[in-house]
Design a protein around this motif. Structure first.
Motif, PDB file in Angstrom:
ATOM      1  N   PRO A 124       0.808  -1.231   0.000  1.00  0.00           N
ATOM      2  CA  PRO A 124       0.000   0.000   0.000  1.00  0.00           C
ATOM      3  C   PRO A 124       0.839   1.278   0.000  1.00  0.00           C
ATOM      4  O   PRO A 124       0.363   2.336  -0.415  1.00  0.00           O
ATOM      5  CB  PRO A 124      -0.823  -0.114   1.289  1.00  0.00           C
ATOM      6  CG  PRO A 124      -0.911  -1.579   1.556  1.00  0.00           C
ATOM      7  CD  PRO A 124       0.399  -2.157   1.079  1.00  0.00           C
ATOM      8  N   GLY A 151      -4.396  -0.840  -2.226  1.00  0.00           N
ATOM      9  CA  GLY A 151      -4.145   0.339  -1.395  1.00  0.00           C
ATOM     10  C   GLY A 151      -2.997   1.203  -1.855  1.00  0.00           C
ATOM     11  O   GLY A 151      -2.636   2.174  -1.187  1.00  0.00           O
ATOM     12  N   ALA A 152      -2.405   0.855  -3.001  1.00  0.00           N
ATOM     13  CA  ALA A 152      -1.310   1.685  -3.528  1.00  0.00           C
ATOM     14  C   ALA A 152      -1.885   2.980  -4.100  1.00  0.00           C
ATOM     15  O   ALA A 152      -3.076   3.054  -4.410  1.00  0.00           O
ATOM     16  CB  ALA A 152      -0.570   0.918  -4.622  1.00  0.00           C
ATOM     17  N   LEU A 153      -1.027   3.970  -4.245  1.00  0.00           N
ATOM     18  CA  LEU A 153      -1.430   5.172  -4.974  1.00  0.00           C
ATOM     19  C   LEU A 153      -1.192   4.883  -6.454  1.00  0.00           C
ATOM     20  O   LEU A 153      -0.065   4.632  -6.868  1.00  0.00           O
ATOM     21  CB  LEU A 153      -0.592   6.375  -4.534  1.00  0.00           C
ATOM     22  CG  LEU A 153      -0.789   7.647  -5.367  1.00  0.00           C
ATOM     23  CD1 LEU A 153      -2.215   8.169  -5.260  1.00  0.00           C
ATOM     24  CD2 LEU A 153       0.202   8.726  -4.941  1.00  0.00           C
TER      25      LEU A 153
HETATM   26  K     K Z   1      -1.522   4.256  -0.587  1.00  0.00           K
END
Ligand code: K
Ligand code: ADP
Ligand code: ZN
Length: 433
Positions: A124, A151-153
């Motif tokens: 994330p 949940g990563a950007l």
């Molecule tokens: K994130």
């Protein structure tokens, strides 16, 4: 370590039980579609007849032609207004096919992509730049929703405009990138043109590469150029897209998510099942798809199952690197040749650059092969003797691998035609264009 610890480590007997339950449900559901209703009636298929997951072998295959012949709605198990999205295959080998998804299907797919990315090491805290076509191609939205779910950007960078890609990397501190391998070699040239070194001037730490065949040598080259690890990602539109099989940190084979797909390897000639370890055509069945399940779909991709358990602890079996598609096979002077065999040889030469093109034509009744090979800038000098030597060495090395002697034409870096999407490696002028 795991995105879903229980399911990823499920003992194989329990995994098979789960598969059987899900397969029965999938058959019942598929039977509501016009295509399978008819096919099941003709072949006497009924979910109740299956006692073990291996009984899947009693079901008929589904082929790409079936999908085309029943385009667009023949495989839908729900009314036309039921699904919420469609994707088409990129049509690399002919007319496109369409796959419909309902909300459950999209959620299940996003979860599989998240599980896959996590398995390769995306977290994330990563900034994930997705460099591939958005739209009908599944790599865009597929990785977008999967990496968001993790949940990563996510930077939906889409394909093209390499300078802008590099700027995005620098502005937002991109740590992970998904793209096709052939693009990364080109992107590296742009870094160099700008006087930048990705090792020094970015925060990149990993790549996810897939969607087109590539050799181990090509992967190692990418890793060395950028100083990051690159993980192999396999998928196809008919099975959602990305998230079907993925490498873990071991980088030795791709875990195929057996709670959601039944995997079989068959002999493409006799259509008989092959044991683990033997190379053949990959056949896949969806186990968690509602709007448009597919049973025993012949992918035409050639690979094998790696029989040994993986040290990472995941019980889902691993596929070996895809060695090509059955429709990529060239037959020349009686020899069966796959472009990946040639790539493997080319990548052994440090002088060879990022692109190559195999041209096959018929000259006065005889099939001839020419390989146009880009040479690295520092080697592309006026020294004719050195270049001729190199051509000869490459030609011999390729002949040792494929048993046909190709003519080698060395060309300047960047001079071969670039395709927008997947790399085009073969031009077969014997076929009507
Ligand atoms: K994130
Ligand atoms: P198309 O068949 O038109 O290319 P897709 O976008 O669905 O449409 O592409 C899926 C195909 O891409 C697979 O069947 C396979 O041949 C190829 N492919 C996908 N991932 C990989 C990979 N990691 N290695 C080799 N080939 C791959
Ligand atoms: Zn593993």
């Amino acid at each position: 370590m795991y995105w879903e610890p229980e399911i990823e480590q499920l003992p194989s007997t329990r995994l098979q039980q789960l598969q059987l339950e899900r397969l029965r449900k999938t058959i019942d559901r598929a039977g509501r579609s016009p295509f399978y209703r008819q096919q099941f009636a003709a072949a006497g298929v009924a979910s109740g007849k299956l006692q073990h997951i291996d009984d899947i072998r009693s079901l008929p295959f589904t082929t790409k032609d079936d999908l085309r012949n029943h385009f667009p709605y023949g495989f839908l198990t729900v009314p036309k207004d039921g699904p919420v999205r469609l994707h088409c295959s990129s049509g690399t080998t002919g007319n496109p096919t369409v796959i419909f998804h309902d909300q459950h299907d999209l959620a299940s797919w996003a979860n599989l992509v998240a599980r896959s990315l996590y398995c390769a090491g995306v977290r994330p805290t990563d900034v994930f730049q997705n460099i591939c076509g958005y739209g009908l191609f599944t790599g865009g939205l597929g990785f977008q929703y999967g990496a968001e779910h993790l949940g990563a950007l996510v930077i939906p960078a889409a394909a093209g405009n390499s300078r802008r890609q590099i700027k995005l990397m620098q502005d937002f501190g991109t740590t992970a990138v998904h793209t096709i391998p052939s693009y990364l070699l080109r992107l590296h040239n742009v870094f160099t043109e700008l006087g930048l070194d990705p090792r020094r001037d970015t925060d990149l730490r990993m790549f996810v590469i897939g969607a087109e065949p590539h050799s181990e040598g090509q992967r190692r080259r990418i890793e060395e150029l950028f100083g990051v690890s690159a993980y192999n990602s396999y998928g196809l539109s008919e099975m959602n897209g990305p998230g079907v099989a993925f490498e873990c940190r071991e980088q030795n084979g791709l875990h195929i998510w057996e709670d959601c797909f039944v995997v079989e390897i068959i002999d493409p000639e006799t259509l008989q099942p092959l044991p683990d370890g033997e190379q053949g055509e990959l056949v896949l069945t969806t186990l968690d798809r509602q709007a448009m399940p597919l049973l025993r779909y012949r992918t035409r991709d050639l690979t094998r199952i790696l029989p040994e358990p993986c040290p990472c602890g995941r019980t889902h079996r691993r596929l070996d690197r895809i060695s090509g598609r059955s429709d990529d096979m060239l037959i020349l002077k009686g020899c069966n040749i796959f472009p990946m065999q040639i790539e493997k040889v080319l990548m052994r030469f440090a002088e060879v650059g990022s692109d190559y093109l195999i041209v096959v034509e018929n000259c006065n009744g005889s099939d001839e092969m020419q390989i146009q090979v880009e040479v690295q800038k520092e080697w592309f000098t006026g020294n004719m003797e050195a270049l001729e030597n190199l051509s000869r060495k490459i030609s011999h090395a390729v002949r040792d691998e494929i048993l046909v002697t190709p003519a080698i034409r060395l060309v300047e870096p960047g001079s071969l035609p670039k395709s927008e999407g997947k790399a085009v490696r073969v031009q077969d002028l014997r076929k009507p264009q």
